[in-house]
Design an enzyme around this catalytic site. Structure first.
Site, PDB file in Angstrom:
ATOM      1  N   ASP A 189      -1.429  -1.503  12.024  1.00  0.00           N
ATOM      2  CA  ASP A 189      -1.586  -2.530  10.993  1.00  0.00           C
ATOM      3  C   ASP A 189      -0.773  -3.775  11.345  1.00  0.00           C
ATOM      4  O   ASP A 189      -0.103  -4.350  10.492  1.00  0.00           O
ATOM      5  CB  ASP A 189      -1.167  -1.987   9.624  1.00  0.00           C
ATOM      6  CG  ASP A 189      -1.652  -2.867   8.472  1.00  0.00           C
ATOM      7  OD1 ASP A 189      -2.652  -3.589   8.652  1.00  0.00           O
ATOM      8  OD2 ASP A 189      -1.031  -2.824   7.400  1.00  0.00           O
ATOM      9  N   GLY A 249       0.797  -1.218   0.000  1.00  0.00           N
ATOM     10  CA  GLY A 249       0.000   0.000   0.000  1.00  0.00           C
ATOM     11  C   GLY A 249       0.827   1.263   0.000  1.00  0.00           C
ATOM     12  O   GLY A 249       0.406   2.291  -0.533  1.00  0.00           O
ATOM     13  N   MET A 250       2.017   1.211   0.592  1.00  0.00           N
ATOM     14  CA  MET A 250       2.851   2.415   0.628  1.00  0.00           C
ATOM     15  C   MET A 250       3.619   2.603  -0.669  1.00  0.00           C
ATOM     16  O   MET A 250       3.810   3.720  -1.125  1.00  0.00           O
ATOM     17  CB  MET A 250       3.829   2.341   1.798  1.00  0.00           C
ATOM     18  CG  MET A 250       4.793   3.524   1.830  1.00  0.00           C
ATOM     19  SD  MET A 250       5.969   3.411   3.187  1.00  0.00           S
ATOM     20  CE  MET A 250       7.012   4.840   2.804  1.00  0.00           C
ATOM     21  N   GLY A 251       4.083   1.539  -1.254  1.00  0.00           N
ATOM     22  CA  GLY A 251       4.911   1.639  -2.446  1.00  0.00           C
ATOM     23  C   GLY A 251       5.721   0.375  -2.611  1.00  0.00           C
ATOM     24  O   GLY A 251       5.184  -0.723  -2.506  1.00  0.00           O
TER      25      GLY A 251
END
Length: 501
Positions: A132, A20-22
């Site tokens: 998370d 999700g971040m990269g």
């Protein structure tokens, strides 16, 4: 995508993964140290809210030490693509280890629980919340478990909240307050730890299914602890309490998972059972909502009035939604509270008829159970929930499936419940929201509908004086068309309440 040669002062060797971040790369420092470098995606890099939050979270994350985290060693929030470097920890993720070796026994679960509690204690002591924690974010290193990605989730969450109104996290491990978009504290990480232990024991705390189903169960249903060894069930149940205040702290969990190394006073709570560890001190003698729901699940179903079909979500009902009904998950309110005059009188109840919208939809799956009451809180009284799925009959304008989830009771602000349902639908972990929810007025209807498209569904919701419903239409369609169908369904579902003599 072409592998970058360098990121900051680090030479990139290979890609480790993407999320999700990269993208995450294995890289090496000029002195030969291996690091994991996480590089933000172009979309996040262009978002000033992400950059501001990322900078603040990285500053805090640098202070996290302890034996069970991957330490932050470097970062550049101002780079064209912001990045964060942590010590590289060799080893499989917990999810990979479980897939290869199977569930853990009680002794290994205790060690895992103690290690994760120690990691959370280190993270929380620096003012951070992980947000998370899940098996995929835990590396099983030779010297014990290591928790990854702390300090990052909040930056992502800030961006997600700004862009879609949704929370951030992984359904199945999200605490109820996270699923509802409420304020999140350290207790949310403890909830996730409990769900991780259930997974490590070979189970699923909230079953399988769509992300929305998992979130619904986290908010409304007791966890499934059948896979957890009996001696560990009390502490795991305490971690998964609906009320954040009833969950133990990481320090308390260390005392529970490793009692031989802790100095503890006898507690009367331990008298109720004979576990292999003391009872969690954060769990009061009064029954929690989880315990009440578990007891209700084994009780005989209550009689359902003829002609009325009240159903609630069961494990096989697909696509149901999460109600955001306020933050209260304590004991049920007293009769005096129920008489609070600030809550309007309920004039309608909801039913799930055999057909809706002039025969366009037929009910094809239902699980008739006793009515599912929710605890009273500052925003609702006497609330009952139901759900059902319908199949298009060919008369429907392009929709092959309709999933209905709703509640009826007394609400101070039913439109907040409506908007909560829409927000919940955007928390899928990999959501693709086409546009923010749109307010649509349908000729002949006295309410406004809020509609949006997420992933493969178009969702519309309403909130009137005392009924709130969200409807997921599959496949997707025009918002205006879905709103018209929702208006027809509303007319069929709402039934006037007959005044009691």
């Amino acid at each position: 995508m072409e592998l970058p040669e360098r990121i900051g002062d680090y030479t990139v060797e290979r890609e480790l993964g993407a999320g999700g971040m990269g993208t995450v790369y294995l890289a090496r420092s000029r002195g030969g140290r291996t690091v994991a470098v996480k590089v933000a995606s172009p979309e996040l890099a262009a978002d000033p809210h992400f950059r501001a939050r990322f900078r603040a979270e990285v500053d805090a994350a640098r202070r996290v030490g302890g034996f069970h985290t991957a330490q932050v060693v470097d970062a550049d929030p101002d780079a064209a693509a912001p990045w964060l470097a942590t010590a590289y920890i060799a080893g499989p993720t917990l999810s990979g280890l479980l897939a290869a070796q199977g569930p853990m026994d009680e002794a290994r679960l205790r060690l895992l629980g103690a290690a994760l509690a120690e990691a959370l204690q280190a993270i929380h002591s620096c003012g951070l919340i992980h947000r998370d924690l899940k098996p995929g974010n835990i590396i099983m290193a030779d010297d014990g478990p290591r928790v990854l990605d702390f300090g990052i989730a909040r930056a992502l969450e800030s961006t997600r909240l700004t862009s879609t109104g949704a929370a951030f996290g992984t359904p199945g491990f999200l605490a109820p307050e996270q699923a509802q978009g409420l304020e999140v504290g350290a207790a949310a990480d403890v909830f996730a730890l409990g769900a991780v232990l259930v997974a490590a024991a070979g189970g699923d705390a909230f079953g399988e299914g769509t992300p929305v189903m998992l979130m619904y169960r986290a908010v409304h249903e007791p966890p499934d602890l059948s896979a957890v060894p009996e001696g560990l069930r009390p502490v795991v149940a305490a971690c998964l309490a609906k009320d954040p205040a009833q969950r133990p702290t990481p320090k308390g969990l260390l005392d529970l998972f490793a009692p031989d190394t802790a100095v503890q006073e006898p507690t009367p709570d331990a008298a109720g059972y004979t576990p292999t560890m003391p009872a969690p001190p954060a769990v009061s003698a009064a029954p929690t909502q989880t315990a009440r729901r578990a007891a209700a699940a084994t009780a005989a179903p209550a009689a359902v009035p003829a002609g009325k079909r009240r159903v609630r979500l069961a494990a096989t009902v697909a696509g149901s939604l999460v109600v955001l009904g306020g933050a209260g998950y304590g004991v049920y309110a007293s009769a005096a509270a129920n008489s609070d005059g600030s809550f309007p009188k309920a004039r309608y109840e909801l039913t799930t008829p055999d057909t809706m919208a002039a025969g366009a939809y037929e009910r094809d799956e239902e699980h008739p159970l006793s009515p599912d009451p929710e605890p009273d809180n500052t925003g609702q009284r006497d609330s009952t929930h139901l759900s059902a799925t319908y199949a298009g009959t060919g008369k429907a304008p392009g929709f092959k499936k309709v999933t209905v989830y709703g509640s009826f009771g007394r609400y101070k602000n039913p439109e907040e419940h409506r908007d909560g349902l829409i927000r919940a639908m955007t928390v899928t972990g990999s959501e693709n929201v086409s546009e923010p929810p749109t307010t649509i007025s349908v000729p002949g209807s006295d309410v406004e509908f809020r509609c949006t498209t997420v992933d493969q569904q178009t969702v519309c919701a309403w909130g009137d004086d005392n009924t709130t419903v969200a409807i997921a239409f599959t496949p997707t369609g025009a918002l205006e068309l879905a709103a018209k169908e929702t208006s027809k369904i509303r007319d069929d579902m709402r039934t006037p309440i007959t005044p009691q003599p």
